[in-house]
Design a protein around this motif. Structure first.
Motif, PDB file in Angstrom:
ATOM      1  N   PHE A  57      39.197  57.016  25.221  1.00  0.00           N
ATOM      2  CA  PHE A  57      39.445  55.997  23.677  1.00  0.00           C
ATOM      3  C   PHE A  57      38.490  55.491  24.026  1.00  0.00           C
ATOM      4  O   PHE A  57      37.451  55.309  22.587  1.00  0.00           O
ATOM      5  CB  PHE A  57      40.551  55.808  24.103  1.00  0.00           C
ATOM      6  N   LEU A  58      37.633  54.172  24.439  1.00  0.00           N
ATOM      7  CA  LEU A  58      37.001  53.274  24.522  1.00  0.00           C
ATOM      8  C   LEU A  58      35.802  53.794  24.075  1.00  0.00           C
ATOM      9  O   LEU A  58      34.965  53.353  23.135  1.00  0.00           O
ATOM     10  CB  LEU A  58      36.964  52.547  25.780  1.00  0.00           C
ATOM     11  N   LYS A  59      35.339  55.062  24.917  1.00  0.00           N
ATOM     12  CA  LYS A  59      33.605  55.813  24.581  1.00  0.00           C
ATOM     13  C   LYS A  59      33.428  55.887  23.251  1.00  0.00           C
ATOM     14  O   LYS A  59      32.948  56.427  23.188  1.00  0.00           O
ATOM     15  CB  LYS A  59      33.973  56.601  25.730  1.00  0.00           C
ATOM     16  N   GLN A  60      34.938  56.144  22.288  1.00  0.00           N
ATOM     17  CA  GLN A  60      34.618  56.381  21.195  1.00  0.00           C
ATOM     18  C   GLN A  60      33.876  55.449  20.319  1.00  0.00           C
ATOM     19  O   GLN A  60      32.797  55.563  19.480  1.00  0.00           O
ATOM     20  CB  GLN A  60      35.794  56.793  19.843  1.00  0.00           C
ATOM     21  N   PHE A  61      34.063  54.375  20.867  1.00  0.00           N
ATOM     22  CA  PHE A  61      33.126  53.203  19.945  1.00  0.00           C
ATOM     23  C   PHE A  61      32.447  52.558  20.838  1.00  0.00           C
ATOM     24  O   PHE A  61      32.189  51.548  19.822  1.00  0.00           O
ATOM     25  CB  PHE A  61      34.883  52.213  19.641  1.00  0.00           C
ATOM     26  N   THR A  62      31.870  52.907  21.813  1.00  0.00           N
ATOM     27  CA  THR A  62      30.980  52.166  22.264  1.00  0.00           C
ATOM     28  C   THR A  62      30.454  53.012  23.444  1.00  0.00           C
ATOM     29  O   THR A  62      31.330  54.055  24.155  1.00  0.00           O
ATOM     30  CB  THR A  62      31.265  50.899  22.851  1.00  0.00           C
ATOM     31  N   ASP A  63      28.982  52.811  23.939  1.00  0.00           N
ATOM     32  CA  ASP A  63      28.864  52.704  24.732  1.00  0.00           C
ATOM     33  C   ASP A  63      28.317  51.821  26.057  1.00  0.00           C
ATOM     34  O   ASP A  63      28.766  50.636  25.484  1.00  0.00           O
ATOM     35  CB  ASP A  63      27.326  53.751  24.988  1.00  0.00           C
ATOM     36  N   LEU A  64      28.836  51.819  26.986  1.00  0.00           N
ATOM     37  CA  LEU A  64      28.724  50.744  28.589  1.00  0.00           C
ATOM     38  C   LEU A  64      27.544  51.255  29.206  1.00  0.00           C
ATOM     39  O   LEU A  64      26.872  52.029  30.020  1.00  0.00           O
ATOM     40  CB  LEU A  64      29.853  50.846  29.231  1.00  0.00           C
ATOM     41  N   ASN A  65      27.485  49.841  29.737  1.00  0.00           N
ATOM     42  CA  ASN A  65      26.181  49.736  30.879  1.00  0.00           C
ATOM     43  C   ASN A  65      27.093  50.714  32.245  1.00  0.00           C
ATOM     44  O   ASN A  65      28.091  50.964  32.274  1.00  0.00           O
ATOM     45  CB  ASN A  65      24.975  48.750  30.744  1.00  0.00           C
ATOM     46  N   THR A  66      26.045  50.276  33.058  1.00  0.00           N
ATOM     47  CA  THR A  66      26.411  50.648  34.535  1.00  0.00           C
ATOM     48  C   THR A  66      26.977  49.576  35.207  1.00  0.00           C
ATOM     49  O   THR A  66      27.042  49.618  36.719  1.00  0.00           O
ATOM     50  CB  THR A  66      26.203  52.061  35.107  1.00  0.00           C
ATOM     51  N   TYR A  67      27.195  48.464  34.657  1.00  0.00           N
ATOM     52  CA  TYR A  67      27.457  47.068  35.879  1.00  0.00           C
ATOM     53  C   TYR A  67      28.691  47.199  36.286  1.00  0.00           C
ATOM     54  O   TYR A  67      29.447  48.513  36.076  1.00  0.00           O
ATOM     55  CB  TYR A  67      27.335  46.536  34.941  1.00  0.00           C
ATOM     56  N   MET A  68      28.603  46.958  37.825  1.00  0.00           N
ATOM     57  CA  MET A  68      29.881  47.631  38.425  1.00  0.00           C
ATOM     58  C   MET A  68      29.768  45.502  39.068  1.00  0.00           C
ATOM     59  O   MET A  68      29.355  45.112  39.776  1.00  0.00           O
ATOM     60  CB  MET A  68      30.131  48.415  39.618  1.00  0.00           C
ATOM     61  N   HIS A  69      30.938  45.225  39.019  1.00  0.00           N
ATOM     62  CA  HIS A  69      31.397  44.175  39.052  1.00  0.00           C
ATOM     63  C   HIS A  69      31.420  43.526  40.801  1.00  0.00           C
ATOM     64  O   HIS A  69      32.045  43.668  41.182  1.00  0.00           O
ATOM     65  CB  HIS A  69      32.495  42.921  38.158  1.00  0.00           C
ATOM     66  N   LYS A  70      30.798  42.144  41.155  1.00  0.00           N
ATOM     67  CA  LYS A  70      30.528  41.546  42.020  1.00  0.00           C
ATOM     68  C   LYS A  70      30.877  40.431  42.412  1.00  0.00           C
ATOM     69  O   LYS A  70      30.185  39.644  41.386  1.00  0.00           O
ATOM     70  CB  LYS A  70      29.393  42.043  43.339  1.00  0.00           C
ATOM     71  N   VAL A  71      30.936  39.449  42.995  1.00  0.00           N
ATOM     72  CA  VAL A  71      31.836  38.192  42.979  1.00  0.00           C
ATOM     73  C   VAL A  71      31.574  37.792  44.371  1.00  0.00           C
ATOM     74  O   VAL A  71      31.417  38.663  45.332  1.00  0.00           O
ATOM     75  CB  VAL A  71      32.925  38.521  42.592  1.00  0.00           C
ATOM     76  N   VAL A  72      30.855  36.827  44.973  1.00  0.00           N
ATOM     77  CA  VAL A  72      30.481  36.115  45.528  1.00  0.00           C
ATOM     78  C   VAL A  72      31.416  34.633  45.609  1.00  0.00           C
ATOM     79  O   VAL A  72      31.414  33.863  44.374  1.00  0.00           O
ATOM     80  CB  VAL A  72      28.592  35.594  45.947  1.00  0.00           C
ATOM     81  N   GLY A  73      31.608  34.137  46.780  1.00  0.00           N
ATOM     82  CA  GLY A  73      31.889  32.872  46.565  1.00  0.00           C
ATOM     83  C   GLY A  73      31.661  32.053  47.946  1.00  0.00           C
ATOM     84  O   GLY A  73      30.636  32.602  48.956  1.00  0.00           O
ATOM     85  N   TYR A  74      31.865  30.473  47.547  1.00  0.00           N
ATOM     86  CA  TYR A  74      31.632  29.673  49.029  1.00  0.00           C
ATOM     87  C   TYR A  74      32.394  29.409  50.539  1.00  0.00           C
ATOM     88  O   TYR A  74      33.450  28.984  49.525  1.00  0.00           O
ATOM     89  CB  TYR A  74      30.307  28.048  49.003  1.00  0.00           C
ATOM     90  N   LEU A  75      32.160  29.574  51.540  1.00  0.00           N
ATOM     91  CA  LEU A  75      33.147  29.473  52.624  1.00  0.00           C
ATOM     92  C   LEU A  75      32.478  29.401  53.194  1.00  0.00           C
ATOM     93  O   LEU A  75      31.219  29.675  54.261  1.00  0.00           O
ATOM     94  CB  LEU A  75      33.666  31.101  52.867  1.00  0.00           C
ATOM     95  N   ASP A  76      32.623  27.979  54.003  1.00  0.00           N
ATOM     96  CA  ASP A  76      32.019  26.711  54.657  1.00  0.00           C
ATOM     97  C   ASP A  76      30.477  27.049  54.621  1.00  0.00           C
ATOM     98  O   ASP A  76      29.706  26.677  55.523  1.00  0.00           O
ATOM     99  CB  ASP A  76      32.420  27.540  56.090  1.00  0.00           C
ATOM    100  N   GLY A  77      30.108  26.565  53.080  1.00  0.00           N
ATOM    101  CA  GLY A  77      28.936  26.596  52.399  1.00  0.00           C
ATOM    102  C   GLY A  77      28.259  27.268  52.582  1.00  0.00           C
ATOM    103  O   GLY A  77      27.089  27.309  52.435  1.00  0.00           O
ATOM    104  N   ILE A  78      29.139  29.160  53.155  1.00  0.00           N
ATOM    105  CA  ILE A  78      28.096  30.364  52.896  1.00  0.00           C
ATOM    106  C   ILE A  78      28.434  30.971  51.571  1.00  0.00           C
ATOM    107  O   ILE A  78      29.769  30.998  51.645  1.00  0.00           O
ATOM    108  CB  ILE A  78      27.863  31.298  54.508  1.00  0.00           C
ATOM    109  N   GLU A  79      27.247  31.706  50.898  1.00  0.00           N
ATOM    110  CA  GLU A  79      27.646  32.244  50.195  1.00  0.00           C
ATOM    111  C   GLU A  79      28.143  33.157  50.412  1.00  0.00           C
ATOM    112  O   GLU A  79      26.831  33.941  50.760  1.00  0.00           O
ATOM    113  CB  GLU A  79      26.736  32.242  49.208  1.00  0.00           C
ATOM    114  N   THR A  80      28.356  33.981  50.075  1.00  0.00           N
ATOM    115  CA  THR A  80      28.884  35.775  50.795  1.00  0.00           C
ATOM    116  C   THR A  80      30.197  36.225  49.969  1.00  0.00           C
ATOM    117  O   THR A  80      30.825  36.006  48.718  1.00  0.00           O
ATOM    118  CB  THR A  80      29.976  35.066  52.342  1.00  0.00           C
ATOM    119  N   HIS A  81      30.500  37.264  50.625  1.00  0.00           N
ATOM    120  CA  HIS A  81      31.509  38.288  49.022  1.00  0.00           C
ATOM    121  C   HIS A  81      32.838  38.048  48.714  1.00  0.00           C
ATOM    122  O   HIS A  81      33.188  38.091  50.197  1.00  0.00           O
ATOM    123  CB  HIS A  81      31.411  39.909  50.158  1.00  0.00           C
ATOM    124  N   ILE A  82      33.641  37.980  48.366  1.00  0.00           N
ATOM    125  CA  ILE A  82      34.708  37.919  47.499  1.00  0.00           C
ATOM    126  C   ILE A  82      34.877  39.565  46.906  1.00  0.00           C
ATOM    127  O   ILE A  82      33.870  40.011  45.707  1.00  0.00           O
ATOM    128  CB  ILE A  82      34.873  36.991  47.016  1.00  0.00           C
TER     129      ILE A  82
END
Ligand code: FAD
Ligand code: UDP
Length: 374
Positions: free
Chosen positions: A73-98
């Motif tokens: 349905f969505l593709k009728q109105f747009t192309d999308l990039n191939t972005y795959m979301h990643k989130v990082v966060g600070y645990l004990d001051g270390i930037e790491t994966h969430i």
């Protein structure tokens, strides 16, 4: 478009309203779409700023779905990039994966201890399983108990308190289960088959959905200011708040609101990733850096710090329905009331009082169309 009984009224020009309006129009129905805001696209509204950066005014929006129907349905109105979301966060001051995964484990603990924990985890769980934190806390082994407490304290406790005003035990388990402990090396935030950002932004997608000879759009038009609604329209499709529609006769449905504080910085990038979570520090929950989503090029960058707050009528906007048994019970009273009038249909995040992602909002609108037009 003159008002007459041949016209359907859709209240709200967000993804829900636009999807339904588009389907109705393609089925030969005439539709008037109104929105009280001065723009279409609801909470998915985005625009390019003076630096050429696509800004998501109401917070970062990443499209992701496993539904082929929604994707097509969505593709009728747009192309999308191939972005795959990643989130990082600070645990004990270390930037790491969430979400917390095996890579996070090795980032925050000494290698030998991380290895021991990894082995114990794989004795208890299958590889690549997702375990909600409230489940993950039910451990017998002392090392795994320690790990569960660490993840709970460092990722969930303070973030959830900032976001919802209560601790993780006091929000519906489905909320924290959106970000499970992931026994995997997959650093992505979503594992859905289809993911991406519309190449020209969400507002353009919704503009295309509404660009139909059978559809007229009127902005800065509040449903409550319309007169003789019952007499004027064939059917009403309502994506505004259901409690407001009924003048809060059973009481107000509670919501969380969000305050985004935008900053422009004279540097190419501010942070290492589109979204950086601060589960333990500061009053904001996360910082969004918008240029990452469509790889916008500029020597400046725009960020937004996200602060959560209670929704108060007249003061701020509704962003998050609060999943909770008593709120659900109150919503069901309104739902029952709505069944008395076969001409009005409620849907969308505010009409259904449901924590829909965009794909869920589109899917619900498609289902409503199929139900009403069968
Ligand atoms: P809305 O977008 O809220 O649209 C409802 C419209 O109705 C609004 O434009 C409003 O002005 C209008 N309206 C209300 N009352 C009236 C009235 N009385 N008269 C006229 N008009 C009225 N989903 C994802 O899939 N991925 C994400 O990354 C993601 N990130 C999010 C981040 C945040 C901070 C938030 C809050 C949501 C996020 N979502 C995300 C969810 C997404 O925003 C919703 O699924 C989607 O916007 C729902 O669309 P909707 O049309 O139901 O509601
Ligand atoms: N959450 C958390 N710490 C994080 C990320 C998420 O405690 O670092 C919890 C929090 O309760 C949040 C919920 O998981 O509200 C769902 O997170 P998600 O990112 O899906 O929320 P949204 O993007 O809808 O705001």
């Amino acid at each position: 478009m003159s008002a007459d009984k041949d016209i359907n009224l859709v209240v709200g020009a967000g993804f829900s309203g636009a999807t339904l309006a588009n389907l109705l129009a393609n089925a030969g129905e005439k539709v008037l779409v109104i929105d009280k805001k001065d723009h279409i696209a609801g909470n998915c509204y985005d625009y390019r700023d003076e630096n050429g950066i696509m800004i998501h005014k109401y917070g970062s929006h990443i499209f992701h779905t496993n539904s082929e129907k929604v994707w097509n349905f969505l593709k009728q109105f747009t192309d999308l990039n191939t972005y795959m979301h990643k989130v990082v966060g600070y645990l004990d001051g270390i930037e790491t994966h969430i979400p917390f995964n095996f890579n996070t484990l090795y980032d925050v603990f000494p290698h030998s201890f991380a290895k021991r924990l990894e082995e114990k985890l794989l004795d208890v769980f299958e590889i690549n399983t997702k375990v909600p934190i409230l489940e993950f806390q039910k451990q017998d082994d002392d090392d795994l108990k320690f790990l569960a407490n660490y993840v709970y304290e460092k990722i969930f406790l303070h973030y959830t308190t900032k976001q919802w005003g209560v601790s993780p035990q006091d929000v519906d388990g489905a909320v924290t289960a959106r970000v499970p402990v992931y026994l995997s090396k997959d650093n992505r935030y979503f594992q859905d088959k289809y993911q991406g950002i519309p190449l020209e932004g969400y507002t353009k997608v919704i503009k295309k959905m509404l660009d139909h000879p059978n559809i007229k759009v009127e902005l800065k038009t509040n449903f409550h200011d319309l007169v003789n609604v019952d007499l004027r329209f064939k059917k009403i499709f309502y994506t505004g708040p259901i409690d407001e529609y009924y003048n809060y006769k059973f009481g107000q449905l509670p919501y969380r609101s969000v305050n985004f504080k935008f900053e422009t910085h004279n540097k190419e990038y501010y942070q290492s990733n589109a979204c950086v979570n601060y589960p333990c520090n500061y009053d904001f929950t996360r910082i969004h850096e918008y240029k990452y989503y469509l790889d916008d090029k500029s020597d400046k960058t725009v960020i937004a710090k996200e602060y959560s707050e209670f929704f108060e009528l007249g003061k701020n906007e509704r962003y998050y329905p609060i999943p909770k048994e008593e709120n659900d019970a109150l919503y069901r009273k309104y739902l029952e009331e709505s069944k008395k009038d076969a001409n009005v249909h409620f849907f969308g995040r505010l009409g259904d009082y449901k924590y829909y992602n965009m794909d869920g909002a589109i899917e619900r609108a498609i289902e409503l169309f199929e139900e009403v037009c069968k």
